[in-house]
Design a protein around this motif. Sequence first.
Motif, short mmCIF file in Angstrom:
data_model
loop_
_atom_site.label_atom_id
_atom_site.label_comp_id
_atom_site.label_asym_id
_atom_site.label_seq_id
_atom_site.Cartn_x
_atom_site.Cartn_y
_atom_site.Cartn_z
N THR A 125 23.73 37.73 84.24
CA THR A 125 24.27 37.01 85.40
C THR A 125 23.60 37.48 86.68
OG1 THR A 125 26.04 38.57 85.94
CG2 THR A 125 26.55 36.89 84.27
N GLY A 126 23.67 36.61 87.70
CA GLY A 126 23.05 36.93 88.97
C GLY A 126 23.69 38.15 89.63
N GLY A 127 25.02 38.18 89.61
CA GLY A 127 25.74 39.25 90.30
C GLY A 127 25.42 40.63 89.75
N TYR A 151 26.57 35.75 99.88
CA TYR A 151 27.28 36.04 98.63
C TYR A 151 26.31 36.56 97.57
CZ TYR A 151 30.02 35.07 94.39
OH TYR A 151 30.67 35.17 93.19
N HIS A 152 26.66 37.69 96.93
CA HIS A 152 25.80 38.26 95.89
C HIS A 152 26.53 38.36 94.55
CE1 HIS A 152 22.66 39.18 98.70
NE2 HIS A 152 23.22 40.23 99.25
N GLY A 153 27.57 37.56 94.35
CA GLY A 153 28.31 37.64 93.09
C GLY A 153 29.56 38.50 93.23
N ALA A 199 20.85 36.94 100.97
CA ALA A 199 20.78 35.62 100.35
C ALA A 199 20.65 34.61 101.49
CB ALA A 199 22.04 35.32 99.55
N TYR A 202 22.19 28.12 103.67
CA TYR A 202 21.48 26.88 103.33
C TYR A 202 21.30 25.93 104.51
CZ TYR A 202 22.63 28.99 98.95
OH TYR A 202 22.76 29.91 97.95
N ASP A 229 18.06 37.99 97.42
CA ASP A 229 18.83 37.30 96.40
C ASP A 229 18.24 35.89 96.30
OD1 ASP A 229 20.68 35.62 95.19
OD2 ASP A 229 22.42 36.70 95.94
N ILE A 231 18.73 33.85 93.81
CA ILE A 231 19.46 33.22 92.70
C ILE A 231 19.49 31.70 92.87
CG2 ILE A 231 21.80 33.06 91.70
CD1 ILE A 231 21.88 36.19 92.26
N VAL A 232 19.59 31.22 94.10
CA VAL A 232 19.54 29.78 94.35
C VAL A 232 18.14 29.33 94.76
CG1 VAL A 232 20.32 27.98 95.97
CG2 VAL A 232 21.99 29.47 94.86
N LYS A 257 19.52 31.48 88.55
CA LYS A 257 19.92 30.11 88.21
C LYS A 257 18.78 29.21 87.72
CE LYS A 257 23.87 30.06 91.34
NZ LYS A 257 25.18 29.46 91.24
C1 LIG Z 1 23.21 33.34 96.25
C2 LIG Z 1 24.01 33.78 95.05
N1 LIG Z 1 24.01 35.07 94.70
C3 LIG Z 1 24.70 35.52 93.64
C4 LIG Z 1 25.44 34.67 92.86
C5 LIG Z 1 26.19 35.20 91.67
O1 LIG Z 1 25.56 34.82 90.47
P1 LIG Z 1 26.43 34.86 89.12
O2 LIG Z 1 27.58 33.91 89.31
O3 LIG Z 1 25.46 34.44 88.04
O4 LIG Z 1 26.88 36.27 88.95
C6 LIG Z 1 25.51 33.32 93.20
C7 LIG Z 1 26.35 32.41 92.41
O5 LIG Z 1 26.66 31.31 92.78
C8 LIG Z 1 24.78 32.85 94.32
O6 LIG Z 1 24.80 31.57 94.68
#
Ligand SMILES: Cc1ncc(COP(=O)(O)O)c(C=O)c1O
Length: 410
Positions: A125-127, A151-153, A199, A202, A229, A231-232, A257
């Motif tokens: 998972t990202g978090g 947000y980092h999870g 992160a 947007y 981050d 992830i997006v 993601k």
């Molecule tokens: C920018 C960002 N970082 C971290 C996460 C957390 O990832 P995960 O839900 O896979 O732990 C998300 C999830 O939406 C996110 O959008």
Amino acid sequence: MASMLKVWSVEKSWELYDRAVEVIPMATQTHSKAPRESLRGVEPCYLVQGEGCRVWDLDGNEYIDFRNALGPVTLGYRFPAVDEAIRRQLESGILFSYPHPLEVEVAERLVKLIPCAERVRFLKTGGEAMAATHRLARAFTGRDLILTCGYHGWVNTTSRPGVPEPIRSTYRALPWGDATPYAEAFKAFPKQIAAVSVACSYADIEKGHTFLADLRELTERHGALLIFDEIVTGFRLRRGGAQEYFGVTPDLAVFAKGISNGVPLSCYVGRAEVMDKVEEVVISSTFGGDTLGLAAAKATLDVYENEDVIGALWARGRQLHEVFNSHCRRLGIPASFQGLPPAGQPVFEHPDSVRNNELFLRFNGEVLKRGVIIYTVCYPNYSHTEADVAEAVAAMGEALEAMKEEGMFD
Ligand SMILES: Cc1ncc(COP(=O)(O)O)c(C=O)c1O
């Protein structure tokens, strides 16, 4: 023109939802997927099938989907090349007692694609991958404090109940866009800050051009690490994410993601001397090297390499933004898509933010009734055609008209 309003029933979905809340808190594992009580009878609580950019709910209703499972389905649902790679891998086995060659192959590909990546490690998972970067940054610098942005999870969210104060006090959350508060923090906590972990926001992501460059300079000057981050933003703005788009190279980064078209896989990547600390720190997971995620990633990377996926995400997103904005101008509605086309946000611009949330919720409901699923960030995928976006944005225009006729913008 005939109304795009569908004959609607999501009865089976809500019956199952009412059963679910008896055994599953919030009826979901992902907070952002929780059905909203105010959209009872409209929102589909359960999706059971996907194909390209379309999904079907438990009651059989069809939608064009801009949620894309909250971002990961970058190529499209049931994308043939990825599904075939998973099926083929399934024939040989899912998880083994020693590493699988795919770990090396995918890691080598990521090192070539991601500017900061000299080393790669996989998780699910990202978090948790973000948590790994924080642990590494602390071990590498010998400092405790992390400045976070965005947000980092859930594992890294320390502002909620359940986090002991000594842990909470090792994080400071600061806003996106202006490096001044970060510079002040470095002044207030000399030689205590291990990393700035960011992160992108947007709607105003373009501030990244100066903001991320300023953070790079600041962290270097103070002996701290910079963590992105992605992830997006990874495999969406560019294959190499925001660091490639903005031309700012961090020390560590997380991609999740976009890399495997929906199969759970995350990776943390970065400078060799920091990543090599992993042995001493001990970051280890039973499922980190599962072959289905890696087979999906390899197939996804092939598609990105052989076809202009990034170009398509930008083009379809641009079409969505431009036509939506033209509907708003035509109707005199204060709203627009903000941010970059592959990850933009439809924003209502009433001076009262509570009213904006109400308008957004109602807009969600009105587009659902016309066969479109949206989210706070609307994600085009590679399977959205120009015709799909045209159909969806026409439904959005009609939804806005219906809201205007009801006097919601008066
Ligand atoms: C920018 C960002 N970082 C971290 C996460 C957390 O990832 P995960 O839900 O896979 O732990 C998300 C999830 O939406 C996110 O959008």
